[in-house]
Structures are given as C-alpha cells and as structure tokens.
Design an enzyme around this catalytic site. Structure first.
Site, PDB file in Angstrom:
ATOM      1  N   GLU A 161     -34.211 -45.044  25.105  1.00  0.00           N
ATOM      2  CA  GLU A 161     -35.669 -45.658  24.663  1.00  0.00           C
ATOM      3  C   GLU A 161     -34.359 -44.889  23.690  1.00  0.00           C
ATOM      4  OE1 GLU A 161     -40.177 -44.752  25.547  1.00  0.00           O
ATOM      5  OE2 GLU A 161     -38.575 -43.690  26.085  1.00  0.00           O
ATOM      6  N   GLU A 170     -40.863 -45.807  33.993  1.00  0.00           N
ATOM      7  CA  GLU A 170     -41.996 -45.083  33.596  1.00  0.00           C
ATOM      8  C   GLU A 170     -43.796 -45.265  34.351  1.00  0.00           C
ATOM      9  OE1 GLU A 170     -39.850 -44.474  29.242  1.00  0.00           O
ATOM     10  OE2 GLU A 170     -39.930 -45.836  31.319  1.00  0.00           O
TER      11      GLU A 170
HETATM   12  N1  T1G Z   1     -35.937 -35.404  35.499  1.00  0.00           N
HETATM   13  C1  T1G Z   1     -35.761 -34.808  36.335  1.00  0.00           C
HETATM   14  N2  T1G Z   1     -35.244 -34.570  36.791  1.00  0.00           N
HETATM   15  C2  T1G Z   1     -34.834 -35.596  37.696  1.00  0.00           C
HETATM   16  C3  T1G Z   1     -34.489 -36.582  36.899  1.00  0.00           C
HETATM   17  C4  T1G Z   1     -35.774 -36.743  35.704  1.00  0.00           C
HETATM   18  N3  T1G Z   1     -35.697 -38.068  34.529  1.00  0.00           N
HETATM   19  N4  T1G Z   1     -34.367 -38.166  37.197  1.00  0.00           N
HETATM   20  C5  T1G Z   1     -33.928 -37.640  38.829  1.00  0.00           C
HETATM   21  N5  T1G Z   1     -33.727 -35.862  38.607  1.00  0.00           N
HETATM   22  C6  T1G Z   1     -33.435 -35.146  39.325  1.00  0.00           C
HETATM   23  C7  T1G Z   1     -33.313 -35.387  40.711  1.00  0.00           C
HETATM   24  O1  T1G Z   1     -34.515 -34.782  41.431  1.00  0.00           O
HETATM   25  C8  T1G Z   1     -32.940 -35.056  41.858  1.00  0.00           C
HETATM   26  O2  T1G Z   1     -32.674 -33.836  42.090  1.00  0.00           O
HETATM   27  C9  T1G Z   1     -31.523 -34.844  41.184  1.00  0.00           C
HETATM   28  O3  T1G Z   1     -31.893 -35.382  39.695  1.00  0.00           O
HETATM   29  C10 T1G Z   1     -30.761 -36.060  41.500  1.00  0.00           C
HETATM   30  O4  T1G Z   1     -31.728 -37.537  41.527  1.00  0.00           O
HETATM   31  C11 T1G Z   1     -41.371 -40.891  27.315  1.00  0.00           C
HETATM   32  C12 T1G Z   1     -41.550 -39.534  29.661  1.00  0.00           C
HETATM   33  C13 T1G Z   1     -31.588 -41.529  38.036  1.00  0.00           C
HETATM   34  C14 T1G Z   1     -31.584 -43.691  39.235  1.00  0.00           C
HETATM   35  O5  T1G Z   1     -38.106 -42.575  36.459  1.00  0.00           O
HETATM   36  O6  T1G Z   1     -34.912 -43.158  39.377  1.00  0.00           O
HETATM   37  O7  T1G Z   1     -38.588 -40.939  30.418  1.00  0.00           O
HETATM   38  O8  T1G Z   1     -32.728 -33.140  44.084  1.00  0.00           O
HETATM   39  O9  T1G Z   1     -31.138 -37.601  44.342  1.00  0.00           O
HETATM   40  O10 T1G Z   1     -30.267 -41.272  43.931  1.00  0.00           O
HETATM   41  O11 T1G Z   1     -40.253 -42.840  27.915  1.00  0.00           O
HETATM   42  O12 T1G Z   1     -32.642 -40.121  39.641  1.00  0.00           O
HETATM   43  O13 T1G Z   1     -30.705 -32.697  43.343  1.00  0.00           O
HETATM   44  O14 T1G Z   1     -32.065 -31.110  42.738  1.00  0.00           O
HETATM   45  O15 T1G Z   1     -32.796 -39.777  42.500  1.00  0.00           O
HETATM   46  O16 T1G Z   1     -27.768 -41.108  41.888  1.00  0.00           O
HETATM   47  C15 T1G Z   1     -38.224 -41.814  33.471  1.00  0.00           C
HETATM   48  C16 T1G Z   1     -35.559 -41.310  37.733  1.00  0.00           C
HETATM   49  C17 T1G Z   1     -39.061 -40.772  33.006  1.00  0.00           C
HETATM   50  C18 T1G Z   1     -36.032 -42.207  36.427  1.00  0.00           C
HETATM   51  C19 T1G Z   1     -30.596 -41.876  40.160  1.00  0.00           C
HETATM   52  N6  T1G Z   1     -36.864 -42.007  34.603  1.00  0.00           N
HETATM   53  N7  T1G Z   1     -34.815 -40.523  38.060  1.00  0.00           N
HETATM   54  O17 T1G Z   1     -30.706 -41.402  41.350  1.00  0.00           O
HETATM   55  O18 T1G Z   1     -29.705 -39.332  42.200  1.00  0.00           O
HETATM   56  S1  T1G Z   1     -40.362 -40.987  31.727  1.00  0.00           S
HETATM   57  C20 T1G Z   1     -36.966 -42.775  36.116  1.00  0.00           C
HETATM   58  C21 T1G Z   1     -34.162 -42.221  39.454  1.00  0.00           C
HETATM   59  C22 T1G Z   1     -39.262 -40.900  30.954  1.00  0.00           C
HETATM   60  C23 T1G Z   1     -40.172 -40.960  28.230  1.00  0.00           C
HETATM   61  C24 T1G Z   1     -40.678 -41.103  29.331  1.00  0.00           C
HETATM   62  C25 T1G Z   1     -32.855 -41.329  39.511  1.00  0.00           C
HETATM   63  C26 T1G Z   1     -31.193 -42.066  38.911  1.00  0.00           C
HETATM   64  P1  T1G Z   1     -32.092 -32.032  42.762  1.00  0.00           P
HETATM   65  P2  T1G Z   1     -31.236 -38.728  42.256  1.00  0.00           P
HETATM   66  P3  T1G Z   1     -29.732 -40.499  42.296  1.00  0.00           P
END
Ligand code: T1G
Ligand code: NAD
Length: 646
Positions: free
Chosen positions: A104, A124
């Site tokens: 976004e 999401e």
């Molecule tokens: N927020 C907080 N922590 C996050 C995070 C996030 N969005 N994404 C990952 N982490 C932490 C995760 O818990 C882990 O922590 C570390 O980062 C590494 O993650 C308004 C509201 C990006 C593809 O759904 O898909 O935006 O265990 O092991 O395999 O519209 O992380 O090390 O303590 O997964 O390299 C939308 C979620 C949010 C993406 C990387 N975004 N993340 O994968 O590492 S909603 C997502 C992923 C939003 C808006 C709305 C994957 C990754 P720890 P990892 P990875």
C-alpha cells in the site's frame, strides 16, 4: 538507531528504511516516513525520492504485533495519502516482499520498480482481515478489477515478472536496485508524471462478474469471512468514489481486526514462525545435511525422496530388490510427471530433480549419508532389521530416522550403536506436499540431532513440531479420539452424513467418515487387529464391523458410504444402516453446531491430556499439527485455540 535515513544523490533523495527483521510498519517507521515527506517537500533541491529498504525485504506490512493495541498516529491510510500527495514523485524500490501495508505504501508512490525475484502482495485475508490502507481501493485503479480481485481475495503474492504485465510494478530490474531506482527516478522526471493512483479511473467489470466471484470465493472459503468481505470492499471501490470506498474499507478492516477469525489466524501466524526455532534448542547446533538416504520407496518413501530432492539434496533410495527399486523410482517419476502436467514445474526442472535420486538395493551406498530416513513396512521386525543394517553401514554421526506412524521408536532403535543419532521423523502423506513434520526424539537422542530434525523441517519448507512418545504421537492420537467420538455419536443415533456435513460446515474439507473412506478403513483396522493379536483388549469399532464384511472404503466401492463405479460421490448406505443397526441405541437430535463443538471438544480434551503428559510442548504445537496434518480449518486456530477459555 533511526529506522528511516535520508541520503542524497544529487537531485534525488534516497529514503532508506531499516526496521529488522522485516521492516514492518510499526509506529516509529510510520512516523519516520511521515517526517521524511515533510522534510523533502520543504527542500527545493530535491526533485524526486527513492524509497528503499535495508535487510532481507521491502516493507512486509503493518506490524502485526501492534494489532491488539490502540492505534497510534500517523495511521497507515493517512501515511499512504501523505506520500501520494508529496510535492515530489516517490519511486518505491522493491526487493524481497512488498506485502500488505508495504505494498500500500508502494502504491502511495508514483512509481514501483522491483528487483527480479521480488514479490508484491496483499496477504491480509490470510490474517482474517482486509487491507486497511487502500489495498482494495488503489489496486483496482492500478491493475484493473480482475487482477485486484485475484490478488486481494487469494492473498497470494505475485512475483515481479508477473506483476509487471499486470501493472502492479512499472519495471523489473536486475543488478543494483538502488542505482537502478535512482536512474529510473531521473528518467521519470523527463516525462509527464502519471496521475496519482487515487485519481485514476477504474473500469467496471462485465455484468455478473461480482456474483460469479462471490460464488467462487464462498465455495473456496468454506466459512472464512475475510475473502468475501474483501470482495465487497473491491466492489465498493468500483461503484463508489475514492473517499467513500476508503471509508468502507477502513470500517471493514477495523471490524475484522477484532474478530475471532482474525485472532485465530494471528495465533497460527506466530505459532508457525515460532515452530521452526524452538527456544529449548537455541543452544544446539544442527548437523550439516549434504547427502540423504531413504529406505523404502513406497507411498511415503517416494514422497520423502521428492521433498528432499526439491530442497536440493542428492538422495539415495534403497529398496528390497531390483523390481522394488524400479517401482520406487517410478513412484518418484510419477510425482514429477504430475507436476509438469499440472504446469507446476518445467520438464527441465523435473528432470534435474529426478536426476538427484539414485536407486539401489545396496545399503553400502548410504555409507556417507548425513541423514537416512526409513519408510519401510510398519512392522517392528522389518524396521529393526533395516536399522541393524544402517547401524553397521552408516557413519556414527549420521542421523538415522524412522517414519513410523504408530510403533514405539525406542523399540525400533533398541540395540542400535550410537543411539544418540536416532530420531523419529514422522511425515504425512503425500510427504512432498503435507507441511507437517512430527519430530519424535527417543531418550538417547542428542540435542544436535533434534535440532537437525528442525533444520531439516525448515529446509523442506515444513512446519516441524516436537512430539513425545505415545501411541500415534500427537496427530494420530487425536485422530483416534476424533474418530472414536464420531462413532460414539453414530451409536447415539446421529446420522453418519450429518456428522460429516457438520464438520464440513465447521470448515473441514471432509468429515471423519468421508475421509476414512478416501484413505481406507483397513489401515486403522489392521493396526487394531495387530494390537488384539498382541493380546491387547481393543474394543470392536463400527469401522471394524464394516471392514470384516469387505467395506474398506472407496477402494472397495463402499465403506461408511456407497460409491458408484468410477465415482467418488458418497451416498448414504442402507447396507451400512442395517449392518450397524444393532449398535445404535438412541435418537440423539443434535444440530450441526452441537456435533462440531462436541467433536472439536473431544480433540481439545485429548490435546489437554497430551500437554499434561508432556507429549506436546505447547498448545499451539497441537493446533499446528491439526491444521497442517489433519485439515483442521486454519481460521479456527486449531482445537486448543478454538476451545480456549475466553
Ligand atoms: N508484523 C510483525 N512481525 C512480523 C511481520 C509483520 N507483518 N512479518 C514477519 N514478522 C516477524 C515474524 O514473526 C518473525 O519473527 C520475523 O518477522 C521473520 O519472519 C493495513 C494491516 C515477510 C515473507 O501478512 O509473510 O499490512 O519469529 O520467519 O520466512 O493493509 O514474514 O523472528 O521473532 O516469516 O523470511 C500483512 C507477513 C500484514 C506478511 C518473510 N503482511 N510476513 O518471511 O521470515 S497486515 C503480511 C510474511 C497489513 C495493512 C494490513 C513473512 C515474510 P521472529 P519470517 P521469512
Ligand atoms: P508402503 O507399503 O507403500 O511402502 C513400504 C516400502 O518399503 C515398500 O516399497 C517395500 O518394498 C519397502 N521395504 C520393505 N522392506 C524393506 C527393506 N528391508 N529394505 C528396503 N525397503 C523395504 O508403505 P508406506 O505407506 O509408504 O509406509 C511406510 C512407513 O511410513 C510405515 O512405517 C508407515 O506407518 C509410515 N507412514 C505411512 C503414512 C501413510 O499415509 N501411508 C503416513 C505416515 C507414515
């Protein structure tokens, strides 16, 4: 350390984000970007801005850990508007994944360029919400309604190479992203700027489009609400003006964020991330795996060999005789042929992965293997003989694993030299597809070997969960309780198809009886007969009654249901009703909700026993086992989460 820094390349300002581990949009980062817009707008020497991220990825979305907390400004929708309204054009330079709020933000920029191999997406719905900062409103304006519906309602990211023709990014580059982005910005200044996305028109789809999409998504969602709500937001984005559509999206986002489904999906999100790195093994260094062996090339052995080869490992497959070796290799070849036929793999890739697997009857070929996984018949004698061979042939530091489902791994390992290298690695069928891996150490197993099991799980893209030793470990033990409880309902007079319908309505792809008919009633029957032969007092089940008259499921044209030849549609069976009539005492009249809650309650009770016995380390592990091994609906969070006291 500031999470946002600004550098200059002449008239181009470079805004760099550095908020490890995934540049999530926490409050500090939002504030940093907000301030950057103000500062750069006020600097007349700046003509354009490049937004780039350090670390492994572009902004991976809003900070999910902030979801339970009261929102603090600047709010994300305002920040996206702020960047879009900036006096100088911004260019988003994407590497890794631009996801959710990250994409976004990128749509707030006037341009998006991506490094080859990067991906963009709005995942999401996978968290039980909808995009909350214009994802459902700007995406249709950027890439058209169809692409937007696919991207938002599936939640699946798109690779840069595919994103460009869809219009989601303006260019795909290789080499140094930063310098490519700066050149792109300079070139863009030489041309008329395109309008900000919020002011671009959106073309309405053909009549019936929304109804068709709604029907398809409803069928796919099986009770999950976010995808359908996202579709409603996308429709609003087409049928209303920008600000009304934004207000509708925001209201939907805020409502869903505090929903039970969103809480369940966040629970699973963090449980999955924690699963791969259990804290109790933090000090244990995994052993290297460069060459793997698999003994037994049947249903499981072949799938395991494919999973290992898919992860890039050379594999030695050992079978009983030459014919069985050929059968094993053809089982593997069939998997790859199927992937090519379904367009999931190129013939070259398939050939390359197949070439990594060599078949033999000679155990000596395993002499230098770092890991050997046994997947032979579920008979203690056969397995012990195999480990007798492995104990003689393999290096003392090679990890030796069994894929047994029900046998006690301690009995399989008895007498094995260097037992600290032995472990249970319980894959699920098909082993190259199912994400669950139960890791079952025996008392002698060294921490480094357990850590190697988890490292293997990460390498294969699995969800590894540690399980203690009991009959059926975590998953099959709960499965046994689930099936017994479902049969108990039948004995109380609840119809077989009503139970299956209730579990489908709860979110399962199949109910317990349909699933048994697919897998075969004889597997569990033989296991019970084996226990009875060993002198254990195992009660006769309704399933046993059916198997004894030849009803083993779809493969015999009938099990709990009847099946027409060549057709997998289950039909309630009068023959079964007659066969079981003497076992049924009662006319229980339960609603679908009552049936589902009673069976999920039984699962959770067994889970609680498993936890109290230390067979599982934490409740979320049980939820992951049920979701990734037994089709428990992800958006329910698993039996432990679904039945937690609120
Ligand atoms: N927020 C907080 N922590 C996050 C995070 C996030 N969005 N994404 C990952 N982490 C932490 C995760 O818990 C882990 O922590 C570390 O980062 C590494 O993650 C308004 C509201 C990006 C593809 O759904 O898909 O935006 O265990 O092991 O395999 O519209 O992380 O090390 O303590 O997964 O390299 C939308 C979620 C949010 C993406 C990387 N975004 N993340 O994968 O590492 S909603 C997502 C992923 C939003 C808006 C709305 C994957 C990754 P720890 P990892 P990875
Ligand atoms: P299968 O019958 O399909 O394959 C077993 C293979 O082992 C056969 O190809 C056989 O030739 C080979 N074999 C037997 N003795 C051997 C020996 N001494 N040396 C080399 N190869 C030998 O069985 P499967 O379904 O693949 O099950 C294998 C193991 O995996 C069992 O322990 C089972 O409990 C477990 N398991 C099965 C499933 C499943 O859904 N099928 C799921 C998880 C675990």
């Amino acid at each position: 350390m500031s999470v946002v820094t600004i550098a200059r390349e002449g008239e181009i300002a470079v805004v760099a984000v550095n908020n490890p581990p995934v540049n999530a949009l926490g409050q500090m980062l939002r504030q940093g970007l907000w301030d950057a817009v103000g500062a750069l707008d006020a600097d007349p020497s700046v003509r354009a801005v490049v937004l780039i991220c350090e670390g492994r990825t572009f902004i991976a979305g809003a900070d999910v850990t902030e979801f339970g907390k009261p929102p603090v400004p600047p709010h994300l929708p305002d920040l996206v508007d702020c960047i879009e309204g900036a006096a100088k054009p911004w260019v988003a330079a994407i590497h890794g994944s631009a996801l959710g709020g990250g994409f976004e933000i990128a749509m707030g920029c006037r341009f998006r360029i991506a490094l080859d191999g990067a991906s963009v997406g709005l995942p999401e719905v996978g968290l039980g919400i909808v995009p909350g900062a214009s994802g459902t409103v700007r995406t249709p304006r950027l890439a058209g309604v169809e692409a937007a519906v696919e991207l938002v309602t599936s939640g699946k990211p798109v690779k840069a190479a595919k994103a460009a023709p869809l219009g989601l990014v303006d260019a795909v580059v290789t080499g140094d992203l930063r310098s490519e982005a700066i050149s792109f910005a300079r070139a863009a200044l030489e041309r008329p700027l395109p309008p900000p996305i919020s002011r671009r028109p959106v073309e309405a789809p053909e009549p019936g489009f929304w109804e068709r999409q709604e029907k398809a998504i409803w069928k796919r969602a099986r009770g999950e609400i976010a995808p359908l709500r996202a579709l409603a937001c996308l429709r609003k984005a087409v049928e209303a003006d920008f600000s009304d559509a934004m207000a509708f999206e925001r209201a939907t986002f805020l409502e869903l964020r505090s929903s039970e489904q969103a809480a369940a999906l966040r629970h699973v999100f963090f449980a999955e991330r924690a699963a791969g790195r259990p804290s109790h093994l933090a000090a244990a260094e995994p052993l290297p795996i460069r060459l793997a062996g698999v003994v037994g090339g049947g249903t499981m052995g072949a799938g395991i060999a494919v999973a290992l080869s898919d992860a890039g490992l050379p594999v030695v497959l050992v079978e009983r005789d030459g014919e069985a070796v050929e059968k094993g290799l053809s089982n593997i070849r069939n998997v790859y042929d199927g992937a090519v036929k379904r367009g999931r793999m190129t013939p070259d890739t398939a050939a390359e992965r197949l070439s990594r697997v060599t078949g033999t009857t000679d155990y000596a070929a395993l002499a230098d293997a770092d890991l050997v996984i046994e997947a032979v018949f579920e008979e203690i004698g056969v397995k012990r003989a195999v480990f007798g061979e492995l104990g003689r042939i393999c290096r003392p530091d090679a990890v030796l694993a069994t894929n047994t489902s029900y046998l006690d791994p301690r009995l399989i390992a008895e007498g094995l030299p260097n037992p600290e290298r032995f472990i249970g690695l319980h894959f699920f069928s098909p082993a190259n597809v199912m994400k669950l891996l139960e890791i079952v150490p025996v008392p002698e197993t060294a921490p480094a070997v357990v850590a190697t099991g988890f490292a293997l799980g990460r390498m294969l893209g699995k969800i590894p969960v540690q399980a203690g030793i009991c009959e059926g470990f975590i998953g099959n033990r709960i499965l046994k309780r689930y099936r017994a409880s479902a049969e108990a309902l039948v004995r109380q007079g609840v119809a077989i198809d009503a139970i299956d319908a209730a579990m489908r309505a709860y979110g399962f792809a199949m109910g317990p009886f349909e699933a048994q008919d697919l897998g075969g009633l004889d597997i569990a029957f033989l296991q019970r007969e084996g226990a009875r032969a060993a002198g254990q007092d195992v009660a006769e089940t309704l399933g046993d009654i059916l198997v004894r008259v030849g009803r083993k499921g779809q493969k015999t044209g009938g099990g709990w249901y009847d099946y027409a030849a060549g057709d997998r549609t289950p039909h309630p069976s009068t023959a079964v009703a007659e066969l079981l009539s003497s076992q049924i005492n009662g006319k229980a009249d339960l609603s679908a909700k009552e049936i589902a809650e009673s069976l999920v309650g039984e699962m959770a009770e067994e889970g609680a026993a498993i936890l109290s016995e230390g067979v599982a380390r934490q409740a979320s592990d049980i939820d992951l086992v049920e979701i990734h091994g037994y089709g428990f609906p992800r958006w329910r969070g698993g039996p432990m989460f679904a039945t937690r006291s609120k």
